[in-house]
Each structure stands twice: as structure tokens, then as C-alpha cells.
Design an enzyme around this catalytic site. Structure first.
Site, short mmCIF file in Angstrom:
data_model
loop_
_atom_site.label_atom_id
_atom_site.label_comp_id
_atom_site.label_asym_id
_atom_site.label_seq_id
_atom_site.Cartn_x
_atom_site.Cartn_y
_atom_site.Cartn_z
N SER A 29 0.84 -1.20 0.00
CA SER A 29 0.00 0.00 0.00
C SER A 29 0.88 1.25 0.00
CB SER A 29 -0.94 -0.03 1.21
OG SER A 29 -1.93 0.97 1.09
N ASN A 30 0.33 2.40 0.34
CA ASN A 30 1.10 3.65 0.38
C ASN A 30 0.54 4.56 1.46
OD1 ASN A 30 -0.95 5.50 -0.87
ND2 ASN A 30 -0.75 3.99 -2.51
N HIS A 31 1.17 5.73 1.63
CA HIS A 31 0.84 6.62 2.76
C HIS A 31 -0.27 7.61 2.49
CE1 HIS A 31 3.98 5.25 5.40
NE2 HIS A 31 4.89 5.38 4.44
N SER A 32 -1.02 7.44 1.42
CA SER A 32 -2.09 8.40 1.15
C SER A 32 -3.07 8.46 2.33
CB SER A 32 -2.84 7.98 -0.12
OG SER A 32 -4.00 8.77 -0.27
#
Ligand code: C5P
Length: 223
Positions: A29-32
Site C-alpha cells: 500500500s502507500n501513505h495516502s
């Protein structure tokens, strides 16, 4: 812009990260944070639009009066967006940070650290480009994307606008630590094929109000 002038319009907005399963307990995933997309959903709703918010996993409360569709993967996001736009929406805004890749094969059991090797390899495949796909399918009359860049922000955003078939692109410089990703404030440049606007740096909810206004003005020029 405080009137309910978007009454009768349907806006579909994606927000947050996507989560791509590796096995039953792990993911990519990512930090959005989802803050920008949620603020846009709120701003469009306040002006009377019917809003569908297709959101990856975030730590934000569901905005009241908005149809929230919670999804995990990019594939799910595309499916949910298509389901929301069986007839074309007025505006689609892709504010989500969609993972570019997913596992080629998701392991059905938890992967084990067996064997002697200190390395392991995962084979990934490209995810669909949600906004480019929907743009090709003419899912909404006005397609708005984001472009997070660390250099040559305007040039890269412009080429993304064309490549993805968008009407507007909202470019931000993610090399700056004071704005953008996971931050409460943002500064962006909005680009169309032949115009550009740079609203002041401000809190995401205030910026969202200005972006909804810019999109609305662009919409009236299009028709
Ligand atoms: O190509 P890039 O990821 O920088 O493009 C950003 C824009 O494209 C954003 O609006 C994002 O929501 C959208 N996007 C998408 N599906 C992807 C990748 C990006 O909808 N797989």
C-alpha cells in the site's frame, strides 16, 4: 458558490490508497491519507451534488450525506467506479493514490520464511489505470486527475493530462514536505489543455472548495 447549484449533478470521487494483498495477512500500500479526496467530496456535497466517494482504507470518518463505497484493491476501485457510473456522471475526480502494481498471484495461505535464502522475490503485475480506463469509457462528462510529481511538475502533469484523456489535472509537488501527501495543507496548480491556475497554499478543506469552483467553471465552458 454557497448555493446548492450542483443539485442534480453526480460527482464520483476516488480517495485514499489502495491495498493490494500479498497473502491473507500482508499487503502492498502507500501513505495516502485520503484527506484531499474526502475534502473534495464534502465540498461538492455542500453545493448540492450527489456524491459517490470510492475510498481505499483510511482513518477518516465517512462524510455525512455522501455515498461511501469502501474498497481495497485497484481492481475493486475500478469495479466500484463502473458500478457507480452505469450512466455517465457529471464529474469524476481521481484523488486516490492507486497502487501501480499488484501480486501476479495472491498466496492463498500465509507465506512462510522457510528455506535457507535471505532473499525472496514477489512477482508483480500492472494494475489497471482507473482514471485512464474510465476516461476511455466516457464514464463522466468531466474527468479530473491528480499528478503528484517531484520534478518538472507542470510538464509531467501536462503529459499525464493528455495521455489519460483528462479535462483537468491537479498537479502538486510532493518533494515539498510542507504540502501534499499526508499533510493538512496543499498547494497545487490546476491545468487544462490551454489554461492554468495556482490557488494559494491552504488547508485541504479550503482548497477543496476552490477546486470544486474551478471544476464547475470549467464544466460550464465545456458545454
Ligand atoms: O500516473 P499517476 O499515478 O501519477 O497518475 C495519477 C492520477 O491517475 C491520479 O488521478 C490517480 O488517481 C490516477 N490513477 C489511477 N489508476 C492508477 C494510477 C493512477 O486512477 N492505476
Amino acid at each position: 458558490p454557497t448555493q446548492q447549484d450542483l443539485t442534480g449533478q453526480h460527482w464520483v470521487i476516488t480517495a485514499g490508497p489502495t491495498m493490494e494483498a500479498i497473502d491473507p495477512v500482508r499487503y502492498i500500500s502507500n501513505h495516502s491519507s485520503g484527506k484531499m479526496g474526502y475534502a473534495l467530496a464534502e465540498a461538492a456535497k455542500v453545493r448540492g451534488a450527489t456524491v459517490t466517494l470510492v475510498s481505499g482504507p483510511v482513518n477518516l470518518p465517512a462524510p455525512s450525506g455522501v455515498h461511501l463505497v469502501a474498497i481495497k484493491s485497484a481492481d475493486d476501485m475500478l469495479t466500484a467506479c463502473r458500478a457507480a457510473m452505469t450512466s455517465p456522471a457529471d464529474v469524476f475526480i481521481g484523488a486516490a493514490a492507486v497502487a501501480d502494481f499488484r501480486m501476479k498471484d495472491v498466496a492463498t495461505q500465509k507465506m512462510k520464511k522457510t528455506g535457507d535464502s535471505d532473499e525472496m522475490q514477489l512477482t508483480l503485475v500492472k494494475n489497471p489505470d482507473v482514471i485512464a480506463t474510465l476516461s476511455q469509457e466516457k464514464a463522466a462528462k468531466c474527468m479530473v486527475g491528480f499528478a503528484a510529481e517531484t520534478q518538472d511538475v507542470i510538464a509531467y502533469a501536462k503529459s499525464k493530462l493528455e495521455r489519460k484523456g483528462l479535462d483537468l489535472i491537479i498537479a502538486n509537488d510532493v518533494s515539498r514536505t510542507d504540502i501534499g501527501f499526508n499533510n493538512d495543507e496543499n498547494q497545487v496548480t490546476v491545468l487544462s489543455k490551454d489554461q492554468q491556475w495556482t490557488p494559494p497554499k491552504e488547508a485541504k478543506p479550503a482548497l477543496a472548495v476552490e477546486l470544486v469552483e474551478l471544476i464547475t467553471q470549467h464544466q460550464s465552458q465545456m458545454s
